[in-house]
Design an enzyme around this catalytic site. Structure first.
Site, mmCIF file in Angstrom:
data_model
loop_
_atom_site.group_PDB
_atom_site.id
_atom_site.type_symbol
_atom_site.label_atom_id
_atom_site.label_comp_id
_atom_site.label_asym_id
_atom_site.label_seq_id
_atom_site.Cartn_x
_atom_site.Cartn_y
_atom_site.Cartn_z
ATOM 1 N N TYR A 1 0.883 -1.290 -0.042
ATOM 2 C CA TYR A 1 0.013 0.023 -0.045
ATOM 3 C C TYR A 1 0.857 1.195 -0.002
ATOM 4 C CZ TYR A 1 -3.328 3.582 1.937
ATOM 5 O OH TYR A 1 -4.170 4.563 2.418
ATOM 6 N N LYS B 1 2.042 -6.323 9.257
ATOM 7 C CA LYS B 1 1.404 -5.300 9.976
ATOM 8 C C LYS B 1 0.142 -5.677 10.611
ATOM 9 C CE LYS B 1 -1.001 -3.546 6.007
ATOM 10 N NZ LYS B 1 -1.427 -2.297 5.381
ATOM 11 N N SER C 1 6.150 3.684 13.069
ATOM 12 C CA SER C 1 4.528 3.850 13.416
ATOM 13 C C SER C 1 4.389 4.528 14.750
ATOM 14 C CB SER C 1 4.067 2.416 13.598
ATOM 15 O OG SER C 1 2.765 2.489 13.799
ATOM 16 N N THR D 1 2.334 3.717 16.459
ATOM 17 C CA THR D 1 2.062 2.753 17.540
ATOM 18 C C THR D 1 3.141 2.729 18.672
ATOM 19 O OG1 THR D 1 1.393 0.579 17.807
ATOM 20 C CG2 THR D 1 3.286 0.798 16.527
ATOM 21 N N TYR E 1 3.603 -6.920 17.037
ATOM 22 C CA TYR E 1 3.623 -5.926 15.802
ATOM 23 C C TYR E 1 4.436 -4.545 16.469
ATOM 24 C CZ TYR E 1 3.104 -2.483 12.418
ATOM 25 O OH TYR E 1 3.139 -1.274 11.558
ATOM 26 N N LYS F 1 8.347 -2.649 15.841
ATOM 27 C CA LYS F 1 8.704 -1.451 15.357
ATOM 28 C C LYS F 1 9.729 -0.736 16.350
ATOM 29 C CE LYS F 1 6.329 -1.267 11.504
ATOM 30 N NZ LYS F 1 7.304 -1.455 10.345
HETATM 31 P P1 NAD Z 1 1.633 -3.610 3.131
HETATM 32 O O1 NAD Z 1 1.078 -4.941 3.572
HETATM 33 O O2 NAD Z 1 0.624 -3.232 1.946
HETATM 34 O O3 NAD Z 1 3.093 -3.486 2.382
HETATM 35 C C1 NAD Z 1 4.042 -4.486 2.896
HETATM 36 C C2 NAD Z 1 4.848 -5.274 1.587
HETATM 37 O O4 NAD Z 1 5.805 -5.726 2.287
HETATM 38 C C3 NAD Z 1 3.609 -6.103 0.965
HETATM 39 O O5 NAD Z 1 3.674 -6.018 -0.285
HETATM 40 C C4 NAD Z 1 4.336 -7.380 1.461
HETATM 41 O O6 NAD Z 1 3.968 -8.431 0.441
HETATM 42 C C5 NAD Z 1 5.653 -6.985 1.666
HETATM 43 N N1 NAD Z 1 6.444 -8.104 2.569
HETATM 44 C C6 NAD Z 1 6.382 -8.334 3.678
HETATM 45 N N2 NAD Z 1 7.266 -9.273 3.951
HETATM 46 C C7 NAD Z 1 8.296 -9.133 3.431
HETATM 47 C C8 NAD Z 1 9.436 -9.783 2.988
HETATM 48 N N3 NAD Z 1 10.001 -10.643 3.917
HETATM 49 N N4 NAD Z 1 10.143 -9.880 1.999
HETATM 50 C C9 NAD Z 1 9.828 -9.208 0.959
HETATM 51 N N5 NAD Z 1 8.628 -8.424 0.771
HETATM 52 C C10 NAD Z 1 7.860 -8.626 2.167
HETATM 53 O O7 NAD Z 1 1.850 -2.747 4.302
HETATM 54 P P2 NAD Z 1 1.675 -1.052 4.182
HETATM 55 O O8 NAD Z 1 0.387 -0.486 4.699
HETATM 56 O O9 NAD Z 1 2.077 -0.712 2.949
HETATM 57 O O10 NAD Z 1 2.904 -0.877 5.151
HETATM 58 C C11 NAD Z 1 4.203 -0.515 4.952
HETATM 59 C C12 NAD Z 1 5.085 -0.350 6.099
HETATM 60 O O11 NAD Z 1 4.549 0.672 6.903
HETATM 61 C C13 NAD Z 1 5.042 -1.565 6.912
HETATM 62 O O12 NAD Z 1 6.502 -1.704 7.525
HETATM 63 C C14 NAD Z 1 4.155 -1.175 8.130
HETATM 64 O O13 NAD Z 1 4.534 -1.925 9.295
HETATM 65 C C15 NAD Z 1 4.454 0.394 8.083
HETATM 66 N N6 NAD Z 1 3.186 0.971 8.842
HETATM 67 C C16 NAD Z 1 2.030 0.934 8.067
HETATM 68 C C17 NAD Z 1 0.973 1.420 8.753
HETATM 69 C C18 NAD Z 1 -0.441 1.206 8.063
HETATM 70 O O14 NAD Z 1 -1.295 1.651 8.966
HETATM 71 N N7 NAD Z 1 -0.582 0.886 6.918
HETATM 72 C C19 NAD Z 1 1.152 2.524 9.809
HETATM 73 C C20 NAD Z 1 2.459 2.631 10.335
HETATM 74 C C21 NAD Z 1 3.483 1.740 9.843
HETATM 75 N N1 UFG Z 2 -12.258 1.235 14.161
HETATM 76 C C1 UFG Z 2 -13.683 1.033 14.089
HETATM 77 N N2 UFG Z 2 -14.272 0.110 13.491
HETATM 78 C C2 UFG Z 2 -13.392 -0.578 12.526
HETATM 79 C C3 UFG Z 2 -12.055 -0.544 12.456
HETATM 80 C C4 UFG Z 2 -11.602 0.666 13.388
HETATM 81 O O1 UFG Z 2 -14.457 1.666 14.940
HETATM 82 O O2 UFG Z 2 -14.050 -1.439 11.945
HETATM 83 C C5 UFG Z 2 -11.610 2.447 14.945
HETATM 84 C C6 UFG Z 2 -10.887 1.703 15.928
HETATM 85 O O3 UFG Z 2 -11.153 1.186 17.337
HETATM 86 C C7 UFG Z 2 -9.767 3.039 16.157
HETATM 87 C C8 UFG Z 2 -9.905 3.781 14.817
HETATM 88 O O4 UFG Z 2 -11.190 3.332 14.067
HETATM 89 O O5 UFG Z 2 -10.425 3.931 17.107
HETATM 90 C C9 UFG Z 2 -8.595 3.674 13.804
HETATM 91 O O6 UFG Z 2 -8.572 1.969 13.768
HETATM 92 P P1 UFG Z 2 -7.542 1.637 12.739
HETATM 93 O O7 UFG Z 2 -7.712 -0.073 12.803
HETATM 94 O O8 UFG Z 2 -7.731 1.780 11.188
HETATM 95 O O9 UFG Z 2 -6.010 1.920 12.919
HETATM 96 P P2 UFG Z 2 -5.203 1.748 14.411
HETATM 97 O O10 UFG Z 2 -4.976 3.464 15.057
HETATM 98 O O11 UFG Z 2 -5.795 1.007 15.341
HETATM 99 O O12 UFG Z 2 -3.949 1.200 13.841
HETATM 100 C C10 UFG Z 2 -3.211 1.738 12.868
HETATM 101 C C11 UFG Z 2 -2.362 0.647 12.293
HETATM 102 C C12 UFG Z 2 -1.267 0.235 13.063
HETATM 103 C C13 UFG Z 2 -0.602 1.395 13.244
HETATM 104 C C14 UFG Z 2 -1.453 2.758 13.928
HETATM 105 C C15 UFG Z 2 -0.372 3.813 13.960
HETATM 106 O O13 UFG Z 2 -3.313 -0.531 12.162
HETATM 107 O O14 UFG Z 2 -0.461 -0.746 12.769
HETATM 108 O O15 UFG Z 2 -2.472 2.903 12.787
HETATM 109 O O16 UFG Z 2 0.115 4.227 12.830
HETATM 110 F F1 UFG Z 2 0.437 1.269 14.080
#
Ligand code: NAD
Ligand code: UFG
Length: 340
Positions: free
Chosen positions: A12, A85, A125, A127, A150, A154
């Protein structure tokens, strides 16, 4: 042209970042094992940019394959997105999370050292802050004990990176970007979030409910100490977030960093409650979202949003999109996916 390795670049955030890096004139090599993504994302990146962005299907855990990758290209920098993630899944399968997220980082850093690749950007993150005592969260807000494996990966990854660059006598530098809640999709609707199965996160649950794929959104709790009782987050547009990586890259390549290891909050500084987000989504798209209030989700924090002044000042970066634009982009992406 500087060549950047983008691990997890089919995912993503990685795919949106690959677009912005390519548009900024970098050569991008996407490396991904496609565990949580599809090749269509790479095709989307190529379509948007009009460039044959390189793709290598490799697992960062596969040291031999990664060695070959570092020999094949001359990287100036690595942006490391590759990670598992899903917070809930990490509680059930902690070893998978520790193995994947820590070992892949260690492999990448070792290969960077061996091949003298000087610049590293890491996906951290918000988090790591848990529930901060004071808001907005700044980079000096103390990290709290992680509530999931998770989250712990981080924190450990941040520490591994800091220790590693500090031991290189200035030959390696790293930025950890602490993302708040990334949502939305590229305005072309050619790339976006591709959650597998039932979404855990709020945004895809909203768009899937609006599209009629899910019957009803559960809002997890309305008894928090917030104006409307629902939890508060800082939702950042994924394109804005992607651009922060370009700013991070410029800082490292131009050697503008003040210390070998730096941390930046990447958010908007704008708090929104769950109910507010649903209401703005409905108003902006004209589509109703069926919802009900249920109990709190275990492990959720009440409220968090970012102080982004450090990133604004030091990276010269600021989130630009309005929440309406972002919610509309998420809806356009969902419609594109479902052929609506
Ligand atoms: P995502 O799952 O869409 O992207 C991660 C990608 O990494 C995927 O395409 C997956 O196939 C690939 N991958 C995982 N393990 C691998 C490996 N061992 N070798 C090669 N490829 C591998 O997730 P995203 O939302 O794009 O997140 C990207 C990064 O940002 C992650 O490190 C995630 O922890 C961090 N992050 C995401 C969020 C969020 O809410 N989306 C918030 C904070 C941090
Ligand atoms: N929520 C709902 N209903 C749902 C899903 C979520 O009410 O079906 C609420 C949650 O309780 C929270 C808010 O929407 O209050 C956001 O929830 P998300 O699951 O979208 O996101 P989080 O804040 O829980 O966590 C996300 C990522 C984590 C990351 C964090 C900070 O999932 O990996 O943001 O970057 F660490």
């Amino acid at each position: 042209m500087k060549c950047i390795l983008v691990t997890g670049g089919a995912g993503y955030i990685g795919s949106h970042t690959a677009v912005e890096l390519t548009n900024a004139g970098y050569d991008v090599v996407i490396a991904d094992n496609l565990y949580n993504s599809e090749i269509s994302a790479v095709e989307g990146v190529r379509k948007i940019t009009g460039k044959e962005v390189a793709f290598e299907q490799v697992d960062c855990l596969d040291k031999n394959a990664m060695e070959k990758l570092f020999k094949k290209y001359q990287f100036s920098a690595v942006i490391h997105f590759a990670a598992l993630k899903a917070v809930g899944e990490s509680v059930e399968k902690p070893l998978d999370y520790y193995r994947n997220n820590l070992e892949s980082l260690i492999n990448v850093l070792s290969l960077m050292k061996e091949n003298r690749v000087p610049n590293f950007v890491f996906s951290s993150s918000a988090t790591v802050y848990g529930q901060p005592e004071e808001l907005p969260a700044t980079e000096t807000t103390p990290r709290q004990k992680a509530t999931s494996p998770y989250g712990n990966t981080k924190q450990i990854c941040e520490d591994i990176i800091e220790d590693t660059v500090n031991a290189t006598n200035g030959t390696m530098s790293a930025l950890a970007l602490r993302y708040f809640n990334p949502i939305g999709a590229h305005p072309s609707a050619l790339i976006g979030e591709l959650p597998k199965g039932i979404p855990n996160n709020l945004m895809p649950y909203i768009t899937q409910t609006a599209a009629g794929i899910r019957k009803c959104l559960s809002i997890f709790g309305n008894d928090y100490d917030t104006p409307d009782g629902t939890a508060i987050r800082d939702y950042i547009d994924v394109t804005d977030l992607a651009k922060a990586h370009v700013a991070a890259m410029v800082r490292l390549i131009d050697k503008q960093n003040k210390t070998p290891y730096e941390v930046f909050n990447i958010g908007t500084g704008r708090p929104f409650s769950v109910l507010e987000l649903v209401e703005i989504f409905e108003k902006t798209t004209g589509v109703k979202v069926n919802y009900r209030i249920t109990g709190r989700r275990t492990g959720d924090i009440e409220k968090i949003w970012a102080d982004t002044s450090l990133a604004n000042r030091e990276l010269g970066w600021k989130a630009e999109k309005s929440i309406e634009e972002t919610l509309l982009s998420a809806w356009m992406w969902e419609k594109h996916l479902r052929g609506l």
